[in-house]
Design an enzyme around this catalytic site. Structure first.
Site, PDB file in Angstrom:
ATOM      1  N   HIS A  71     -14.116  16.484  -7.358  1.00  0.00           N
ATOM      2  CA  HIS A  71     -13.679  17.948  -7.138  1.00  0.00           C
ATOM      3  C   HIS A  71     -14.519  18.997  -7.700  1.00  0.00           C
ATOM      4  O   HIS A  71     -13.999  20.189  -7.684  1.00  0.00           O
ATOM      5  CB  HIS A  71     -12.232  17.930  -7.793  1.00  0.00           C
ATOM      6  N   ARG A  89      -8.672  23.367   2.470  1.00  0.00           N
ATOM      7  CA  ARG A  89      -7.482  23.541   2.766  1.00  0.00           C
ATOM      8  C   ARG A  89      -6.999  24.949   2.542  1.00  0.00           C
ATOM      9  O   ARG A  89      -7.602  25.439   1.493  1.00  0.00           O
ATOM     10  CB  ARG A  89      -6.472  22.640   2.096  1.00  0.00           C
ATOM     11  N   LYS A 104      -6.380  18.799  -4.289  1.00  0.00           N
ATOM     12  CA  LYS A 104      -5.191  19.012  -3.208  1.00  0.00           C
ATOM     13  C   LYS A 104      -5.294  19.493  -1.781  1.00  0.00           C
ATOM     14  O   LYS A 104      -4.526  20.107  -1.407  1.00  0.00           O
ATOM     15  CB  LYS A 104      -3.838  19.932  -3.835  1.00  0.00           C
ATOM     16  N   SER A 150       2.320   6.300   7.495  1.00  0.00           N
ATOM     17  CA  SER A 150       1.760   5.267   6.989  1.00  0.00           C
ATOM     18  C   SER A 150       1.120   5.250   5.686  1.00  0.00           C
ATOM     19  O   SER A 150       1.403   4.265   4.802  1.00  0.00           O
ATOM     20  CB  SER A 150       0.785   4.865   8.303  1.00  0.00           C
ATOM     21  N   LEU A 188      -3.789   6.325   9.320  1.00  0.00           N
ATOM     22  CA  LEU A 188      -3.879   7.653   8.504  1.00  0.00           C
ATOM     23  C   LEU A 188      -2.874   8.522   8.858  1.00  0.00           C
ATOM     24  O   LEU A 188      -2.835   9.729   8.188  1.00  0.00           O
ATOM     25  CB  LEU A 188      -5.213   8.209   8.808  1.00  0.00           C
ATOM     26  N   SER A 189      -1.837   8.013   9.469  1.00  0.00           N
ATOM     27  CA  SER A 189      -0.662   9.021   9.660  1.00  0.00           C
ATOM     28  C   SER A 189       0.003   9.404   8.234  1.00  0.00           C
ATOM     29  O   SER A 189      -0.147   8.436   7.462  1.00  0.00           O
ATOM     30  CB  SER A 189       0.443   8.602  10.671  1.00  0.00           C
ATOM     31  N   ARG A 204       3.744  13.957  -0.567  1.00  0.00           N
ATOM     32  CA  ARG A 204       4.928  14.941  -0.773  1.00  0.00           C
ATOM     33  C   ARG A 204       5.288  15.447   0.522  1.00  0.00           C
ATOM     34  O   ARG A 204       6.488  15.117   0.975  1.00  0.00           O
ATOM     35  CB  ARG A 204       4.432  16.143  -1.445  1.00  0.00           C
ATOM     36  N   GLY A 247       2.788  17.006   3.406  1.00  0.00           N
ATOM     37  CA  GLY A 247       1.943  16.737   4.271  1.00  0.00           C
ATOM     38  C   GLY A 247       1.853  17.979   5.462  1.00  0.00           C
ATOM     39  O   GLY A 247       1.740  17.523   6.619  1.00  0.00           O
TER      40      GLY A 247
HETATM   41  S1  PPS Z   1      -5.933  15.074  -4.943  1.00  0.00           S
HETATM   42  O1  PPS Z   1      -4.806  14.851  -6.294  1.00  0.00           O
HETATM   43  O2  PPS Z   1      -6.585  16.427  -5.500  1.00  0.00           O
HETATM   44  O3  PPS Z   1      -6.786  13.925  -4.848  1.00  0.00           O
HETATM   45  O4  PPS Z   1      -4.889  15.233  -3.881  1.00  0.00           O
HETATM   46  P1  PPS Z   1      -5.393  15.469  -2.325  1.00  0.00           P
HETATM   47  O5  PPS Z   1      -5.478  14.202  -1.809  1.00  0.00           O
HETATM   48  O6  PPS Z   1      -6.492  16.123  -2.133  1.00  0.00           O
HETATM   49  O7  PPS Z   1      -4.126  16.145  -1.460  1.00  0.00           O
HETATM   50  C1  PPS Z   1      -2.800  15.767  -1.580  1.00  0.00           C
HETATM   51  C2  PPS Z   1      -2.062  16.448  -0.284  1.00  0.00           C
HETATM   52  O8  PPS Z   1      -2.636  15.861   0.804  1.00  0.00           O
HETATM   53  C3  PPS Z   1      -1.467  15.461   1.423  1.00  0.00           C
HETATM   54  N1  PPS Z   1      -1.987  14.240   2.363  1.00  0.00           N
HETATM   55  C4  PPS Z   1      -1.634  14.200   3.468  1.00  0.00           C
HETATM   56  N2  PPS Z   1      -1.102  14.874   4.603  1.00  0.00           N
HETATM   57  C5  PPS Z   1      -1.048  14.610   5.745  1.00  0.00           C
HETATM   58  N3  PPS Z   1      -1.317  13.585   6.284  1.00  0.00           N
HETATM   59  C6  PPS Z   1      -1.831  12.406   5.472  1.00  0.00           C
HETATM   60  N4  PPS Z   1      -2.149  11.250   5.816  1.00  0.00           N
HETATM   61  C7  PPS Z   1      -1.899  12.871   4.115  1.00  0.00           C
HETATM   62  N5  PPS Z   1      -2.406  12.178   2.830  1.00  0.00           N
HETATM   63  C8  PPS Z   1      -2.225  13.046   1.908  1.00  0.00           C
HETATM   64  C9  PPS Z   1      -0.422  15.040   0.466  1.00  0.00           C
HETATM   65  O9  PPS Z   1       0.725  14.861   0.966  1.00  0.00           O
HETATM   66  C10 PPS Z   1      -0.483  16.308  -0.368  1.00  0.00           C
HETATM   67  O10 PPS Z   1      -0.097  17.443  -0.027  1.00  0.00           O
HETATM   68  P2  PPS Z   1       1.097  18.067  -0.024  1.00  0.00           P
HETATM   69  O11 PPS Z   1       1.182  19.319   0.639  1.00  0.00           O
HETATM   70  O12 PPS Z   1       1.407  18.372  -1.557  1.00  0.00           O
HETATM   71  O13 PPS Z   1       2.207  17.231   0.501  1.00  0.00           O
END
Ligand code: PPS
Length: 323
Positions: A133, A155, A66, A254, A250-251, A287, A289
């Site tokens: 992980h 993070r 995460k 998107s 990567l936004s 979710r 981000g």
């Molecule tokens: S996992 O299941 O461990 O592989 O999850 P992981 O990809 O590490 O983390 C998921 C969180 O990353 C957020 N995310 C993003 N945030 C901002 N921009 C982009 N493009 C993006 N892509 C993935 C995702 O929303 C999860 O965070 P939370 O806080 O739950 O929204």
């Protein structure tokens, strides 16, 4: 030599198992090597992972769960594939960028006779792209001798824990309150904990020439800068227009709307595997981000405990990662 672990014995463990409906039928172990909490089946694959043959031209993305793994995988995949946006959209990131230890982490009902993900990672055509992980202590030993490129993403632990809470609800219909889950997180009852075995140990490796230390927070603050830094690390050069295109791809919006990165199909398949209906519309892998919202989600008392836990774990280390 065999890989071993002791059954996880903690007063919170039973409560946590029950809250995820005991989806890991065989429970959890704490690995003898490194003291990491993982589902019991991990011991079947642990030695094979330590002995996994590493190639010098591999690229690894390693994180605590995460922390921005998927975001980073998509960036690295595109950098390694000449910004082939078309192909990127045609195939789920989990098929383009295998998750080394995933099979052992899947509840049995979700495995469905699929190929073990260690085989999947091993037999990719080079340059292989591999997600994990695992903390350094459980990663393949050859990573430290062959020294392929490793992109680590860190993070801050509070946002990570809140994201983890929602992930458990999404995939396992976990019935704990935020505070109850955070307690389990701080007590190292959740998969892959302790958090610090990953974050702090990779921070110590951050100046190794084959390790790139990125943070979720930096990606949010200036994605273009992280793209340039990662491209340079991977030996790729991009025009400013290409950086802009990649930033757009990567936004958050998107990636949220892209079936190859939003895991919508994977989530439904995994839920179905343990007998859950499709996810409710207000729950999704992509979710929120955001950075820094976790504090508002937990009670002041648990928030204070969390701060103390951070202080206790970084005291005397000089750690300056995101907290
Ligand atoms: S996992 O299941 O461990 O592989 O999850 P992981 O990809 O590490 O983390 C998921 C969180 O990353 C957020 N995310 C993003 N945030 C901002 N921009 C982009 N493009 C993006 N892509 C993935 C995702 O929303 C999860 O965070 P939370 O806080 O739950 O929204």
């Amino acid at each position: 030599m065999s890989f071993t672990g002791q059954p996880l014995r903690h007063p919170l463990a039973e409560k946590y198992y029950a809250a995820v409906d005991n989806v890991y039928e065989d429970g959890y172990v704490v690995t003898e090597r490194g003291g990491i909490t993982l589902p019991r089946d991990y011991v079947l694959d642990g030695q094979r992972i330590l002995d996994f043959p590493v190639r010098h031209d591999d690229v690894w993305v390693v994180t605590f769960p995460k922390s921005g793994t998927t975001w980073t995988q998509e960036m690295v995949w595109l950098l390694m594939n000449d910004l082939d946006f078309k192909s990127a959209k045609e195939k789920c990131i989990s098929d383009r960028f295998p998750y080394l230890e995933h099979t052992a982490l899947l509840p049995k009902g979700c495995r469905d006779g699929a190929v073990n993900t260690i085989d999947k990672a091993q037999h990719q055509p080079p340059p292989r792209l591999i997600k994990s992980h695992l903390p350094p202590v459980l990663l393949p030993k050859q990573l430290w001798t062959v020294k392929p490129k490793i992109v680590y993403v860190c993070r801050n632990p509070k946002d990570t824990a809140i994201s983890y809470y929602h992930h458990r609800r999404l995939l396992m219909n976990m019935q704990l309150s935020v505070d109850e889950f955070i307690e389990a997180f701080l007590e190292n009852v959740v998969n892959y904990s302790p958090y610090w075995s990953s974050a702090l140990e990779f921070w110590k490796l951050r100046n190794e020439p084959n390790v790139l230390w990125n943070t979720y927070e930096d990606m949010k603050k200036d994605l273009g800068a992280v793209i340039r830094k990662t491209a340079a690390f991977l030996g790729k050069s991009l025009t400013e227009e290409q950086v802009r295109q990649l930033e757009e791809h990567l936004s958050f919006s998107s990636m949220r709307d892209n079936p190859a990165t939003n895991y919508s199909a994977v989530v439904q398949r995994l839920r179905a595997g343990i007998g859950l209906p499709p996810a409710p519309p207000d729950q999704a892998f992509m979710r929120e981000g955001a950075v820094g919202r976790a504090r508002q989600r937990m009670s002041p008392e648990v928030d204070r405990r969390f701060d103390q836990w951070i202080r206790d774990n970084i005291r005397g280390t000089g750690y300056d990662g995101p907290i």
